[in-house]
Design an enzyme around this catalytic site. Sequence first.
Site, PDB file in Angstrom:
ATOM      1  N   ASP A  63       0.891  -1.159  -0.031  1.00 45.36           N
ATOM      2  CA  ASP A  63      -0.145  -0.135   0.056  1.00 45.36           C
ATOM      3  C   ASP A  63       1.021   1.238  -0.171  1.00 45.36           C
ATOM      4  OD1 ASP A  63      -1.532   2.044   0.482  1.00 45.36           O
ATOM      5  OD2 ASP A  63      -2.560   1.260   2.283  1.00 45.36           O
ATOM      6  N   TYR A 157      -6.899  15.059  -8.113  1.00 46.10           N
ATOM      7  CA  TYR A 157      -6.297  13.985  -8.867  1.00 46.10           C
ATOM      8  C   TYR A 157      -5.186  15.115  -9.722  1.00 46.10           C
ATOM      9  CZ  TYR A 157      -5.038  10.617 -12.568  1.00 46.10           C
ATOM     10  OH  TYR A 157      -4.435   9.961 -13.424  1.00 46.10           O
TER      11      TYR A 157
HETATM   12  N1  LIG Z   1      -5.744   5.532 -17.737  1.00 49.55           N
HETATM   13  C1  LIG Z   1      -5.642   6.806 -17.825  1.00 49.55           C
HETATM   14  O1  LIG Z   1      -6.471   7.260 -18.757  1.00 49.55           O
HETATM   15  C2  LIG Z   1      -4.576   7.324 -17.129  1.00 49.55           C
HETATM   16  C3  LIG Z   1      -4.190   8.616 -17.702  1.00 49.55           C
HETATM   17  C4  LIG Z   1      -3.254   9.407 -17.114  1.00 49.55           C
HETATM   18  C5  LIG Z   1      -2.355   8.813 -16.077  1.00 49.55           C
HETATM   19  N2  LIG Z   1      -2.946   7.605 -15.303  1.00 49.55           N
HETATM   20  C6  LIG Z   1      -2.098   6.967 -14.488  1.00 49.55           C
HETATM   21  O2  LIG Z   1      -1.613   5.597 -14.424  1.00 49.55           O
HETATM   22  C7  LIG Z   1      -1.382   4.985 -13.453  1.00 49.55           C
HETATM   23  C8  LIG Z   1      -1.999   3.657 -13.730  1.00 49.55           C
HETATM   24  O3  LIG Z   1      -3.281   3.985 -14.031  1.00 49.55           O
HETATM   25  P1  LIG Z   1      -4.117   2.657 -14.661  1.00 49.55           P
HETATM   26  O4  LIG Z   1      -5.024   3.477 -15.840  1.00 49.55           O
HETATM   27  O5  LIG Z   1      -3.327   1.410 -15.294  1.00 49.55           O
HETATM   28  O6  LIG Z   1      -5.022   2.428 -13.781  1.00 49.55           O
HETATM   29  P2  LIG Z   1      -5.556   0.956 -12.912  1.00 49.55           P
HETATM   30  O7  LIG Z   1      -6.783   1.740 -11.993  1.00 49.55           O
HETATM   31  O8  LIG Z   1      -6.048   0.067 -14.014  1.00 49.55           O
HETATM   32  O9  LIG Z   1      -4.405   0.543 -12.176  1.00 49.55           O
HETATM   33  C9  LIG Z   1      -3.882   1.132 -11.107  1.00 49.55           C
HETATM   34  C10 LIG Z   1      -3.263   0.094 -10.068  1.00 49.55           C
HETATM   35  O10 LIG Z   1      -2.858   0.815  -8.836  1.00 49.55           O
HETATM   36  C11 LIG Z   1      -3.191  -0.127  -7.872  1.00 49.55           C
HETATM   37  N3  LIG Z   1      -3.205   0.773  -6.708  1.00 49.55           N
HETATM   38  C12 LIG Z   1      -4.260   1.577  -6.305  1.00 49.55           C
HETATM   39  N4  LIG Z   1      -4.051   2.244  -5.250  1.00 49.55           N
HETATM   40  C13 LIG Z   1      -2.859   1.537  -4.759  1.00 49.55           C
HETATM   41  C14 LIG Z   1      -2.102   1.728  -3.421  1.00 49.55           C
HETATM   42  N5  LIG Z   1      -2.365   2.471  -2.404  1.00 49.55           N
HETATM   43  N6  LIG Z   1      -0.913   0.787  -3.214  1.00 49.55           N
HETATM   44  C15 LIG Z   1      -0.554   0.102  -4.118  1.00 49.55           C
HETATM   45  N7  LIG Z   1      -1.313  -0.197  -5.375  1.00 49.55           N
HETATM   46  C16 LIG Z   1      -2.145   0.800  -5.527  1.00 49.55           C
HETATM   47  C17 LIG Z   1      -4.374  -0.662  -8.118  1.00 49.55           C
HETATM   48  O11 LIG Z   1      -4.625  -1.876  -7.436  1.00 49.55           O
HETATM   49  C18 LIG Z   1      -4.304  -0.887  -9.708  1.00 49.55           C
HETATM   50  O12 LIG Z   1      -3.841  -2.447  -9.899  1.00 49.55           O
HETATM   51  C19 LIG Z   1      -2.083   5.997 -12.365  1.00 49.55           C
HETATM   52  O13 LIG Z   1      -1.109   6.395 -11.504  1.00 49.55           O
HETATM   53  C20 LIG Z   1      -2.951   6.712 -13.070  1.00 49.55           C
HETATM   54  O14 LIG Z   1      -3.211   7.948 -12.203  1.00 49.55           O
HETATM   55  C21 LIG Z   1      -3.815   6.717 -15.914  1.00 49.55           C
END
Ligand SMILES: NC(=O)c1ccc[n+]([C@@H]2O[C@H](COP(=O)([O-])OP(=O)(O)OC[C@H]3O[C@@H](n4cnc5c(N)ncnc54)[C@H](O)[C@@H]3O)[C@@H](O)[C@H]2O)c1
Length: 254
Positions: A63, A157
């Site tokens: 976490d 965010y």
């Molecule tokens: N998908 C998008 O459009 C997008 C755009 C810009 C940035 N991002 C960033 O990319 C990263 C990955 O996002 P994604 O789209 O793959 O999202 P996702 O929700 O599919 O994956 C996020 C992962 O982070 C894990 N997680 C959440 N809180 C946690 C914690 N406290 N400790 C450990 N693990 C934790 C979740 O269990 C999950 O596996 C994030 O930081 C997100 O903000 C995503």
Amino acid sequence: MARLQGKQALIIGGAQGIGAATAELFAAEGADVVVADLKLDGAQAVSDRIKALGRKSDAVQIDVSNSESVTNALAEAGKILSDLSIFVNTAGIIGSVPAMLDMEEAEYDTVTNVNAKGMWLAMRAQARHLTNAKRPGSIVNIASIMGIIGQPGMTAYGTSKASVVSLSYNAALELGPQGVRVNSVLPGNVKTDMMRQVVPTDFEAVLVEQNPMRQLADPVDIAEACLWLCSDASRMVNGASIVVDGGVSNAWFV
Ligand SMILES: NC(=O)c1ccc[n+]([C@@H]2O[C@H](COP(=O)([O-])OP(=O)(O)OC[C@H]3O[C@@H](n4cnc5c(N)ncnc54)[C@H](O)[C@@H]3O)[C@@H](O)[C@H]2O)c1
């Protein structure tokens, strides 16, 4: 020639989405990979797929918002792979994206604790791991274009992702002399569970139309940027913020 042959990596947030794509791409490019996430089952499933590629791998629960959990997970990862030099921090949450006027303090704190404080805790532990071992390395932090542009609903965010950009270039200055590079990647919309949490299915076509590339990114598009930042090809790239959004953050919509 595999671009990460002989390297060892830790991907945090690797159970799904961008993190899972990064873990699997790195393994395909020759790296052994520890997959860490709050969701241990998901991380284990990704790790199993990596082992099937013939690479060494295991899953670890973490976490990122809890410093004790971060310390323990780094120690555990270091026992699984004793020569870790690559770290990608993708763990993040978006929350319910309320208007700034309606945002509850508890939600602001939750998003900030994971995305901003959690990123710092993870990066600090990784930097200590590398500098204690006097080992050069590469740390990549996943931010967002929401850290450099605005959008209604992005109060918590967006500010948390601006923190990730700042954390990265500040750490790059401090760690560069010790051979540790720190960079951030700023995705636009990427087709993952997180995007689907905030983008209604019928609005996806509008986002595609707004994007100069007329498509949205797949997780592997972000993983490819991480791969370059973790490979020796980018050895002079430190403190950079790499935008991977098809160009949409340069547009002005009226
Ligand atoms: N998908 C998008 O459009 C997008 C755009 C810009 C940035 N991002 C960033 O990319 C990263 C990955 O996002 P994604 O789209 O793959 O999202 P996702 O929700 O599919 O994956 C996020 C992962 O982070 C894990 N997680 C959440 N809180 C946690 C914690 N406290 N400790 C450990 N693990 C934790 C979740 O269990 C999950 O596996 C994030 O930081 C997100 O903000 C995503």
